[in-house]
Design an enzyme around this catalytic site. Sequence first.
Site, PDB file in Angstrom:
ATOM      1  N   GLU A 129      12.551  -6.336  19.970  1.00 17.67           N
ATOM      2  CA  GLU A 129      11.830  -6.882  18.824  1.00 17.67           C
ATOM      3  C   GLU A 129      10.414  -7.305  19.172  1.00 17.67           C
ATOM      4  O   GLU A 129       9.541  -7.338  18.298  1.00 17.67           O
ATOM      5  CB  GLU A 129      12.604  -8.067  18.233  1.00 17.67           C
ATOM      6  CG  GLU A 129      13.905  -7.658  17.553  1.00 17.67           C
ATOM      7  CD  GLU A 129      14.753  -8.849  17.136  1.00 17.67           C
ATOM      8  OE1 GLU A 129      15.581  -8.681  16.228  1.00 17.67           O
ATOM      9  OE2 GLU A 129      14.600  -9.943  17.732  1.00 17.67           O
ATOM     10  N   ASP A 136      20.234  -3.875   8.133  1.00 16.99           N
ATOM     11  CA  ASP A 136      21.558  -3.439   7.670  1.00 16.99           C
ATOM     12  C   ASP A 136      21.953  -4.322   6.500  1.00 16.99           C
ATOM     13  O   ASP A 136      21.232  -5.239   6.119  1.00 16.99           O
ATOM     14  CB  ASP A 136      22.582  -3.552   8.809  1.00 16.99           C
ATOM     15  CG  ASP A 136      22.651  -4.965   9.369  1.00 16.99           C
ATOM     16  OD1 ASP A 136      23.385  -5.789   8.781  1.00 16.99           O
ATOM     17  OD2 ASP A 136      21.982  -5.258  10.377  1.00 16.99           O
TER      18      ASP A 136
END
Length: 253
Positions: free
Chosen positions: A12, A219
């Site tokens: 990230e 998601d």
Amino acid sequence: MLIGIIGAMEQEIKLLTKSMEITETKTIGMRDYYTGKLFGKDAVLVFSKCGKVAAASAVTCLIEVFKVDLVIFTGVAGGADRALNIGDIVIADRLVQHDMDASMLPGCKKFEIPLLGVDIFKADSRLTALGAKSAMHYVSHYMAEDVSQEALTEFRITTPKVVVGTVASGDQFIADSSKVRSLTEEIPDLKCIEMEGAAVAQVCYEHGIDYIVFRVISDKADEHASINFPLFIEKTASHFTRGIVRQFISEID
């Protein structure tokens, strides 16, 4: 101003690390803290690892050791709002620890932090607005040249939405649609679910430090949540993170 930036997964913040002019690296509590210039601003960058305790440890160190003035927490999250899709961006205006339940104690309600008397941590509205503006600017001006068309097509991303709302944190990787439904019924305006943001918010609240938490939806927090999760972070979310942070800190006084 010294800005502290945290990501819970190494991927990230990988592109942020590459973009940083690092002048010093300190290893504290099994974490590397990189100090230097990031897009022209003084910053400290750290990969916290996953979960509320890890995030709280990292942000406490940023505040107590490095004396940061502002904390940015960024990364991915599972969507709770059914209107959100992969690639959409959430800026947190309220954060709650969804796995905190001391309601059996007298006078304590669900989600409330015992002895603190707070169940919802509210982010600074000015920073939240700037975060949303920065995310929209990135999507409009840089996303198409920053992220490959192949990746955008693979994850069915066209023009990501940028929303402001509630983020719920807990020490669970949720991949259960029934759990998501339950949380959306209990937590008003719930946009996404992750594992760190509300812990960061609590530590910053207790120290009187400004913070902002933004998340890229990876998601739907359902039974398919783990599919292509690492690939999405690598090919897409890491670029979103770098681009939004770059725009955000460029406008910070």
